[in-house]
Write a protein that holds these residues in place. Structure first.
Motif, PDB file in Angstrom:
ATOM      1  N   TYR A 193      41.723  44.999  43.388  1.00 20.86           N
ATOM      2  CA  TYR A 193      42.379  46.076  44.131  1.00 20.86           C
ATOM      3  C   TYR A 193      41.339  46.784  44.975  1.00 20.86           C
ATOM      4  O   TYR A 193      40.290  47.194  44.476  1.00 20.86           O
ATOM      5  CB  TYR A 193      43.035  47.067  43.163  1.00 20.86           C
ATOM      6  CG  TYR A 193      43.965  48.061  43.826  1.00 20.86           C
ATOM      7  CD1 TYR A 193      45.216  47.674  44.288  1.00 20.86           C
ATOM      8  CD2 TYR A 193      43.587  49.388  43.978  1.00 20.86           C
ATOM      9  CE1 TYR A 193      46.071  48.586  44.888  1.00 20.86           C
ATOM     10  CE2 TYR A 193      44.436  50.312  44.581  1.00 20.86           C
ATOM     11  CZ  TYR A 193      45.681  49.897  45.035  1.00 20.86           C
ATOM     12  OH  TYR A 193      46.529  50.795  45.638  1.00 20.86           O
ATOM     13  N   ASN A 194      41.628  46.914  46.261  1.00 22.30           N
ATOM     14  CA  ASN A 194      40.727  47.592  47.181  1.00 22.30           C
ATOM     15  C   ASN A 194      41.494  47.938  48.456  1.00 22.30           C
ATOM     16  O   ASN A 194      42.697  47.671  48.549  1.00 22.30           O
ATOM     17  CB  ASN A 194      39.494  46.725  47.472  1.00 22.30           C
ATOM     18  CG  ASN A 194      39.863  45.335  47.964  1.00 22.30           C
ATOM     19  OD1 ASN A 194      40.539  45.187  48.983  1.00 22.30           O
ATOM     20  ND2 ASN A 194      39.436  44.311  47.240  1.00 22.30           N
ATOM     21  N   LEU A 195      40.817  48.517  49.426  1.00 20.88           N
ATOM     22  CA  LEU A 195      41.476  48.912  50.667  1.00 20.88           C
ATOM     23  C   LEU A 195      42.188  47.749  51.344  1.00 20.88           C
ATOM     24  O   LEU A 195      43.245  47.925  51.953  1.00 20.88           O
ATOM     25  CB  LEU A 195      40.454  49.503  51.636  1.00 20.88           C
ATOM     26  CG  LEU A 195      40.133  50.989  51.502  1.00 20.88           C
ATOM     27  CD1 LEU A 195      38.976  51.348  52.424  1.00 20.88           C
ATOM     28  CD2 LEU A 195      41.350  51.852  51.816  1.00 20.88           C
ATOM     29  N   ALA A 196      41.612  46.554  51.234  1.00 19.73           N
ATOM     30  CA  ALA A 196      42.174  45.393  51.924  1.00 19.73           C
ATOM     31  C   ALA A 196      43.147  44.599  51.064  1.00 19.73           C
ATOM     32  O   ALA A 196      43.882  43.763  51.585  1.00 19.73           O
ATOM     33  CB  ALA A 196      41.044  44.478  52.393  1.00 19.73           C
ATOM     34  N   ALA A 197      43.171  44.833  49.790  1.00 16.09           N
ATOM     35  CA  ALA A 197      44.030  44.062  48.872  1.00 16.09           C
ATOM     36  C   ALA A 197      44.769  45.031  47.964  1.00 16.09           C
ATOM     37  O   ALA A 197      44.214  45.512  46.973  1.00 16.09           O
ATOM     38  CB  ALA A 197      43.187  43.088  48.047  1.00 16.09           C
ATOM     39  N   ILE A 212      47.208  54.017  31.003  1.00 19.65           N
ATOM     40  CA  ILE A 212      46.380  52.816  30.887  1.00 19.65           C
ATOM     41  C   ILE A 212      45.316  52.829  31.981  1.00 19.65           C
ATOM     42  O   ILE A 212      45.613  53.086  33.146  1.00 19.65           O
ATOM     43  CB  ILE A 212      47.250  51.547  31.018  1.00 19.65           C
ATOM     44  CG1 ILE A 212      48.266  51.476  29.875  1.00 19.65           C
ATOM     45  CG2 ILE A 212      46.386  50.293  31.055  1.00 19.65           C
ATOM     46  CD1 ILE A 212      49.289  50.359  30.037  1.00 19.65           C
ATOM     47  N   ALA A 213      44.087  52.554  31.619  1.00 23.06           N
ATOM     48  CA  ALA A 213      43.018  52.475  32.610  1.00 23.06           C
ATOM     49  C   ALA A 213      43.256  51.270  33.514  1.00 23.06           C
ATOM     50  O   ALA A 213      43.599  50.180  33.040  1.00 23.06           O
ATOM     51  CB  ALA A 213      41.667  52.349  31.920  1.00 23.06           C
ATOM     52  N   PHE A 214      43.058  51.461  34.811  1.00 24.72           N
ATOM     53  CA  PHE A 214      43.164  50.363  35.771  1.00 24.72           C
ATOM     54  C   PHE A 214      41.776  50.091  36.323  1.00 24.72           C
ATOM     55  O   PHE A 214      41.240  50.877  37.112  1.00 24.72           O
ATOM     56  CB  PHE A 214      44.135  50.712  36.907  1.00 24.72           C
ATOM     57  CG  PHE A 214      44.339  49.587  37.896  1.00 24.72           C
ATOM     58  CD1 PHE A 214      45.392  48.709  37.760  1.00 24.72           C
ATOM     59  CD2 PHE A 214      43.451  49.411  38.960  1.00 24.72           C
ATOM     60  CE1 PHE A 214      45.568  47.660  38.667  1.00 24.72           C
ATOM     61  CE2 PHE A 214      43.618  48.372  39.870  1.00 24.72           C
ATOM     62  CZ  PHE A 214      44.682  47.494  39.715  1.00 24.72           C
ATOM     63  N   LEU A 215      41.159  48.990  35.875  1.00 25.71           N
ATOM     64  CA  LEU A 215      39.824  48.620  36.326  1.00 25.71           C
ATOM     65  C   LEU A 215      39.955  47.791  37.595  1.00 25.71           C
ATOM     66  O   LEU A 215      40.513  46.684  37.576  1.00 25.71           O
ATOM     67  CB  LEU A 215      39.087  47.817  35.248  1.00 25.71           C
ATOM     68  CG  LEU A 215      38.399  48.610  34.129  1.00 25.71           C
ATOM     69  CD1 LEU A 215      39.385  49.486  33.370  1.00 25.71           C
ATOM     70  CD2 LEU A 215      37.690  47.663  33.166  1.00 25.71           C
ATOM     71  N   SER A 216      39.463  48.341  38.685  1.00 25.94           N
ATOM     72  CA  SER A 216      39.558  47.680  39.980  1.00 25.94           C
ATOM     73  C   SER A 216      38.318  46.820  40.209  1.00 25.94           C
ATOM     74  O   SER A 216      37.222  47.337  40.400  1.00 25.94           O
ATOM     75  CB  SER A 216      39.682  48.729  41.091  1.00 25.94           C
ATOM     76  OG  SER A 216      39.474  48.156  42.359  1.00 25.94           O
ATOM     77  N   TYR A 217      38.513  45.470  40.171  1.00 25.35           N
ATOM     78  CA  TYR A 217      37.371  44.612  40.466  1.00 25.35           C
ATOM     79  C   TYR A 217      37.393  44.196  41.942  1.00 25.35           C
ATOM     80  O   TYR A 217      38.428  44.253  42.593  1.00 25.35           O
ATOM     81  CB  TYR A 217      37.307  43.403  39.528  1.00 25.35           C
ATOM     82  CG  TYR A 217      38.273  42.271  39.789  1.00 25.35           C
ATOM     83  CD1 TYR A 217      37.957  41.256  40.683  1.00 25.35           C
ATOM     84  CD2 TYR A 217      39.480  42.184  39.095  1.00 25.35           C
ATOM     85  CE1 TYR A 217      38.821  40.202  40.906  1.00 25.35           C
ATOM     86  CE2 TYR A 217      40.350  41.131  39.310  1.00 25.35           C
ATOM     87  CZ  TYR A 217      40.014  40.131  40.208  1.00 25.35           C
ATOM     88  OH  TYR A 217      40.880  39.092  40.432  1.00 25.35           O
ATOM     89  N   PHE A 218      36.229  43.787  42.464  1.00 26.09           N
ATOM     90  CA  PHE A 218      36.025  43.623  43.906  1.00 26.09           C
ATOM     91  C   PHE A 218      36.533  44.873  44.628  1.00 26.09           C
ATOM     92  O   PHE A 218      37.361  44.789  45.541  1.00 26.09           O
ATOM     93  CB  PHE A 218      36.733  42.382  44.436  1.00 26.09           C
ATOM     94  CG  PHE A 218      36.116  41.071  44.008  1.00 26.09           C
ATOM     95  CD1 PHE A 218      34.791  41.009  43.615  1.00 26.09           C
ATOM     96  CD2 PHE A 218      36.852  39.908  44.006  1.00 26.09           C
ATOM     97  CE1 PHE A 218      34.215  39.820  43.207  1.00 26.09           C
ATOM     98  CE2 PHE A 218      36.288  38.697  43.607  1.00 26.09           C
ATOM     99  CZ  PHE A 218      34.969  38.650  43.208  1.00 26.09           C
ATOM    100  N   PRO A 219      36.080  46.058  44.237  1.00 25.03           N
ATOM    101  CA  PRO A 219      36.657  47.294  44.772  1.00 25.03           C
ATOM    102  C   PRO A 219      36.225  47.638  46.189  1.00 25.03           C
ATOM    103  O   PRO A 219      36.850  48.495  46.815  1.00 25.03           O
ATOM    104  CB  PRO A 219      36.147  48.359  43.798  1.00 25.03           C
ATOM    105  CG  PRO A 219      34.828  47.817  43.340  1.00 25.03           C
ATOM    106  CD  PRO A 219      35.026  46.328  43.238  1.00 25.03           C
TER     107      PRO A 219
END
Length: 296
Positions: A193-197, A212-219
């Protein structure tokens, strides 16, 4: 006239337990041969091990309390490096790892959710990380060939045995979270999850409602979005930050349960990323960056 916002909440209580600073650190990029496109090899430990260890130690010095790794990173080498750099762990440090992916070759990431395999990998993670209990164990991916109840049941058994404190999932839908939560409490979800996705907007919202914690990878992954003259660059210039810092700050403003886990093999980039926690975006910036048609 713009409307100022206060700084985002700095910490999140994962699983209702230990509060951790929301800006964490992901260890994937510490492996050699990391590729910026999928599938990332992440096959071998770093050739410059001292540099990688220095990055991990500097991350904790800068206030990182959530370090995320996986048994698939460098065939367990990622977990070993975390232990070498940071063990004995501070009481406020939460080590998260993932199991459920087989690496038969550098280019293969094969889902394998057989319960016996999951339990074996958890035992190996405990040894490599030098832990008696894994603070957060995540199912790296759901194996469609194995009943979900069997995969989550294996994690629940580890939890019941005191070998796992909190359970998480990775790359899942709301429906899958609901199905898993019916078996055992889910403390964290790790999706790209990020600005582009932003395809996981619904998952972010659901996790926020459920605590629930949401861990954003490739942030970060801003790429072309940071081009000169683009909206991201304009916001960055307006707040005196880099595009990468704004991308992370947007995630921290996005929802109080979002925990970005940027990774890097550079101390300089690490320090730049961590400074994103001090970037405050106003309502106009948030609206611009959050627009459905945002293209940077």
């Amino acid at each position: 006239m713009t409307s100022a916002r206060s700084a985002p909440t700095p910490a999140f209580s994962l699983g209702g337990g230990l509060p951790v600073r929301r800006l964490g650190f992901g260890t994937m990029r510490l492996a050699d041969d990391f590729a910026s496109v999928h599938p990332a090899p992440v096959w071998s430990p770093p050739s410059d091990r001292r540099r990688a260890l220095a990055v991990l130690r500097r991350a904790v010095e800068l206030g990182v309390q959530l370090v995320d790794t996986a048994d698939a990173y460098a065939l367990g080498g990622g977990e070993e490096m975390v232990a070498e750099a940071l063990h004995p762990y501070g009481d406020d440090l939460l080590i998260a790892t993932k199991i459920g992916t087989v690496r038969p070759s550098p280019d293969e990431w094969v889902l394998f959710g057989h319960p016996d395999y999951l339990r074996q990998q958890a035992e190996l993670s405990l040894r490599r990380l030098r832990l008696d209990c894994l603070p957060l164990l995540q199912l790296h991916r759901i194996d469609p060939k194995v009943p979900l109840a069997d995969q989550i049941g294996a994690l629940k058994r580890l939890r019941d045995e005191g070998k796992v404190r909190h359970i998480g999932l990775s790359e899942v839908t709301v429906r899958q979270i609901e199905q898993a939560s019916a078996i055992v409490p889910i403390a964290a979800v790790q999706n790209e999850y990020n600005l582009a996705a932003r395809r996981h907007d619904e998952v972010v919202a659901y996790c926020e409602r459920q605590g629930i914690a949401f861990l954003s990878y490739f942030p970060i992954a801003v790429g072309a979005l940071s081009r000169a003259g683009g909206a991201l660059r304009k916001v960055a210039d307006a707040v005196g930050a880099t595009p990468a810092q704004v991308a992370l700050a947007w995630l921290l403003h996005r929802s109080p349960n979002v925990l970005p886990i940027p990774g890097t093999s550079s101390v300089a980039h690490l320090e730049e990323n961590m400074a994103a926690a001090e970037v405050v975006l106003d309502d106009e910036h948030i609206a611009l960056l959050s627009a459905p048609d945002f293209r940077g």
